[in-house]
Design a protein around this motif. Structure first.
Motif, PDB file in Angstrom:
ATOM      1  N   UNK A  73      88.643   3.136  43.291  1.00 12.82           N
ATOM      2  CA  UNK A  73      89.293   2.443  44.398  1.00 12.82           C
ATOM      3  C   UNK A  73      88.823   2.888  45.781  1.00 12.82           C
ATOM      4  N   UNK A  74      87.608   3.428  45.876  1.00  7.83           N
ATOM      5  CA  UNK A  74      87.122   3.804  47.193  1.00  7.83           C
ATOM      6  C   UNK A  74      85.667   4.236  47.161  1.00  7.83           C
ATOM      7  N   UNK A  75      85.099   4.379  48.346  1.00 17.88           N
ATOM      8  CA  UNK A  75      83.721   4.821  48.467  1.00 17.88           C
ATOM      9  C   UNK A  75      83.566   6.205  47.834  1.00 17.88           C
ATOM     10  N   UNK A  76      82.451   6.397  47.153  1.00 19.87           N
ATOM     11  CA  UNK A  76      82.151   7.589  46.352  1.00 19.87           C
ATOM     12  C   UNK A  76      82.910   7.605  45.024  1.00 19.87           C
ATOM     13  N   UNK A  94      83.378  -0.738  43.752  1.00 23.16           N
ATOM     14  CA  UNK A  94      84.762  -0.272  43.732  1.00 23.16           C
ATOM     15  C   UNK A  94      85.634  -1.365  44.319  1.00 23.16           C
ATOM     16  N   UNK A  95      86.939  -1.239  44.145  1.00 21.31           N
ATOM     17  CA  UNK A  95      87.823  -2.263  44.683  1.00 21.31           C
ATOM     18  C   UNK A  95      89.212  -1.699  44.935  1.00 21.31           C
ATOM     19  N   UNK A  96      89.902  -2.326  45.889  1.00 18.83           N
ATOM     20  CA  UNK A  96      91.306  -2.029  46.180  1.00 18.83           C
ATOM     21  C   UNK A  96      92.063  -3.314  45.894  1.00 18.83           C
ATOM     22  N   UNK A  97      92.607  -3.410  44.690  1.00 18.64           N
ATOM     23  CA  UNK A  97      93.111  -4.685  44.205  1.00 18.64           C
ATOM     24  C   UNK A  97      94.309  -5.175  45.019  1.00 18.64           C
ATOM     25  N   UNK A 143      86.834  -6.177  47.314  1.00 18.94           N
ATOM     26  CA  UNK A 143      85.931  -5.807  46.226  1.00 18.94           C
ATOM     27  C   UNK A 143      84.560  -5.533  46.845  1.00 18.94           C
ATOM     28  N   UNK A 144      84.047  -4.329  46.626  1.00 21.39           N
ATOM     29  CA  UNK A 144      82.866  -3.882  47.371  1.00 21.39           C
ATOM     30  C   UNK A 144      81.713  -3.517  46.448  1.00 21.39           C
ATOM     31  N   UNK A 145      80.507  -3.880  46.889  1.00 22.40           N
ATOM     32  CA  UNK A 145      79.264  -3.473  46.246  1.00 22.40           C
ATOM     33  C   UNK A 145      78.627  -2.398  47.118  1.00 22.40           C
ATOM     34  N   UNK A 146      78.275  -1.263  46.531  1.00 24.87           N
ATOM     35  CA  UNK A 146      77.610  -0.174  47.245  1.00 24.87           C
ATOM     36  C   UNK A 146      76.140  -0.172  46.844  1.00 24.87           C
TER      37      UNK A 146
END
Length: 284
Positions: free
Chosen positions: A161-164, A193-196, A201-204
């Protein structure tokens, strides 16, 4: 509109930090007053973090107030500063399209966008990882797992749910297809990762392997549509999703290089009883 914020002229934004003085109250609830004659030294030592400050329009000179406890209007006893919310540059275009137009059905949702050549300097010089964040905004779309035969809904997680905390397995959960017109194709994600609860919704991407300037991209997700929340609702009242191509995740994590608002195509509105497209089995 996008999430680039400024506090008293300094950088702030999507992930925003604001320093607050700690409030001291008497047990009666009174706030102490100070005067020059008291000659009392003091220091501000507390800091509060505020994430995902968001507005759907740019605004300036907003008051930031603080409270030592409580959320009622009377608890905010002092102004800490001023907040400016500024719009990031917009992508060349950004659209949304559903393969099946029937309400209440499972269907692929295609988000398409093109990055700007004007942002080339940023895309080509970023040293650290960049992100692409998708914020689902229309309440009539429920995100489903792309890799699940039963079309199960995506649920919240504390693990990714977050960066890293990104992982490539999460990309497989969220995204059915990724495509680009770039000569290098769609960059292979380092993870997702994502914070539902925020529907983000993020692509790193790996450093030096993010989105390219002046390139077209398409992202396919599985969604279930639902009936209108009110009889007066129109499908173009708000975008299906907003896109944020985020800057350097370490040095400029609060800035979006570009943003886009993905509205449904006006020639393909969702209607009750229209042909549907099962996310895995095609039209039916």
């Amino acid at each position: 509109m996008g999430p680039q914020d400024l506090l008293e002229g300094s950088g702030g934004s999507f992930w925003h930090e604001v320093c607050h003085p700690r409030a001291f109250r008497h047990s009666s609830g009174d706030v102490p007053t100070w005067s020059a004659s008291m000659r009392a030294p003091w220091r501000r030592t507390s800091q509060a973090d505020f994430e995902r400050i968001w507005s759907d329009e740019g605004r300036r000179n907003l008051k930031v107030c603080w409270s030592d406890g409580g959320a009622a209007a009377s608890d905010f006893v002092m102004e800490a500063g001023r907040l400016d919310i500024e719009d990031p540059p917009m992508m060349i275009y950004s659209t949304a399209n559903v393969v099946g137009t029937a309400l209440g059905e499972v269907t692929p949702l295609v988000l398409a966008f093109k990055t700007s050549g004007a942002s080339a300097a940023l895309y080509r010089t970023v040293e650290n990882a960049m992100l692409l964040t998708i914020m689902l905004e229309d309440p009539h779309f429920t995100l489903l797992k792309a890799s699940c035969l039963g079309a199960a809904e995506v649920v919240g997680t504390s693990e990714y749910n977050g960066l890293n905390r990104e992982d490539q397995i999460v990309c497989g959960w969220l995204f059915r297809e990724l495509w680009s017109s770039s000569a290098n194709g769609f960059p292979v994600p380092n993870g997702c990762f994502y914070v539902h609860e925020d529907r983000t919704y993020s692509i790193v991407f790996d450093p030096k392997n993010g989105l390219a300037d002046n390139s077209e991209y398409q992202i396919v997700l599985n969604v279930r549509t639902s009936a209108f929340v009110s009889p007066n609702w129109k499908w173009d009242d708000k975008p299906v999703a907003r896109l944020f191509s985020m800057d350097d995740s370490i040095l400029r994590s609060e800035y979006a290089v570009e943003a886009g608002a993905c509205y449904l195509r006006p020639d393909r509105p969702l209607t009750q009883g229209a042909p549907s497209a099962d996310a895995l089995g095609g039209f039916k």
